[in-house]
Design a protein around this motif. Structure first.
Motif: not given
Ligand SMILES: Cc1ncc(COP(=O)(O)O)c(C=O)c1O
Length: 328
Positions: A43-44, A170, A83, A172, A239-242, A206-209, A41, A129
């Motif tokens: 964004k992270a 999907h 997304y 998240h 789709e983890p980012g962190e 989604g993410g947050g894992h 992801a 989603r």
């Molecule tokens: C749709 C979606 N996917 C993935 C992520 C990535 O989350 P994280 O970085 O906590 O794993 C986010 C974070 O906001 C998200 O909104």
């Protein structure tokens, strides 16, 4: 090799490739054991100089805007997913150019773009989603399932009659969480949306894992993935980012000056608002090498930024020695 922080420009973000690879190896092992596809992801973590390396381990990227999609397409060149809560009509052709998977926030959004997808010059797999309306995130800023949330389609708003052409679902609903939370969310997803999963080709968790955290229960994650793959005959995406970049680097900062106003204050060349916005938004407390909580060590300082935003404060920390100004 030990990094000599005094030799690097300040401020700077340093990614330690060795630590990044350690995380990527953990993520790859989950892919290999389960056949799930793990996406970065962006964004992270969008330090695109590392994308060729990340692409050796992960399946591709997910994005939340046209330019993120383009970044992943150009710099990693593997799967590109997107997304967004809504798409701009004038950007959609370019989004289609970069993305193999597009997730819509609602059945209405899908209906709006369906004919454009069908006339695209390459196959695009589309998903909706869903909002399971169940999450365990305490901070609303990061909770996609709070009451009145715009993130995804609730069961009440889901329109089974408009699913023709939809290949995936999907969700998240997590933030920095372990697989026991995922297991509970998946139960709700199955209860509410399970009957639609048989007609899908994929599901995206989604993410947050927080997969690369030392106390993360990978066995339970593997069980969750295999359950969905076997029961519904689906491809599973995460789709983890962190978790990709977790503890894989440092933010180097310098004390520019110190002052006193009822408390000792150190003014740094980094800013919570600019360099670490989550510190203000979540809020959370960054770890500082060699520092303790306020009062724990001999000298306590409030660390603030050189900006003119009054609340641009990183936190109160204590140190064994006085903090010195750059010029001392
Ligand atoms: C749709 C979606 N996917 C993935 C992520 C990535 O989350 P994280 O970085 O906590 O794993 C986010 C974070 O906001 C998200 O909104």
């Amino acid at each position: 090799m030990v990094i000599d922080f005094s030799k690097v420009p300040s401020p700077s973000y340093i990614v330690d490739e060795r630590l990044l690879i350690k995380n990527l190896e953990v993520l790859k092992s989950v892919e290999e054991r389960t056949g799930a596809h793990i996406l970065l992801a962006q964004k992270a973590f969008s330090m695109y100089s590392t994308f060729p390396l990340i692409g050796k381990y992960l399946s591709g990227v997910t994005s939340s805007s046209l330019f993120e999609a383009r970044l992943g397409y150009e710099e990693m060149g593997k799967e590109v997913h997107i997304y967004a809560a809504a798409y701009r009509e004038d950007e959609f052709d370019e989004i289609m150019k970069y993305c193999g998977h597009i997730v819509f926030n609602s059945c209405e959004e899908w209906e709006k773009y369906r004919s454009r997808i069908q006339s695209a010059d390459h196959p695009i797999s589309c998903g909706i989603r869903i909002n399971p309306e169940y999450a365990e995130v305490k901070t609303d800023l990061y909770n996609p399932c709070f009451t009145g949330s715009r993130m995804g389609t609730t069961l009440a708003n889901f329109k089974p009659e408009s699913l023709e052409g939809i290949e995936g679902l999907h969700f998240h609903a997590m933030c920095e969480q372990n697989s026991d939370t995922l297991e509970r969310i998946l139960k709700v997803v199955e209860e509410k949306f399970g009957k639609f999963l048989y007609q899908m080709k994929w599901i995206n968790f989604g993410g947050g894992h927080h997969i690369t955290r030392t106390d993360y229960d990978i066995e339970k994650l593997v069980e969750c993935i295999m359950h969905f793959k076997n029961k519904y005959d689906l491809e599973v995406y995460l789709e983890p980012g962190e978790a990709v970049a977790l503890d894989a680097g440092y933010l180097v900062s310098t004390v520019l000056t110190t002052m006193t106003n009822g408390i000792d204050i150190a003014i740094l060349d980094t800013s919570a608002a600019c360099h670490m916005p989550d510190v203000l938004e979540m809020p959370y407390r960054p770890r500082i090498i060699g520092a303790g909580k306020a009062g724990e060590k001999a000298y306590t300082y409030r660390l603030g930024s050189q900006t003119c935003l009054s609340g641009d404060i990183i936190g109160d920390y204590s140190f064994d020695q006085r903090l010195r100004r750059e010029i001392d």
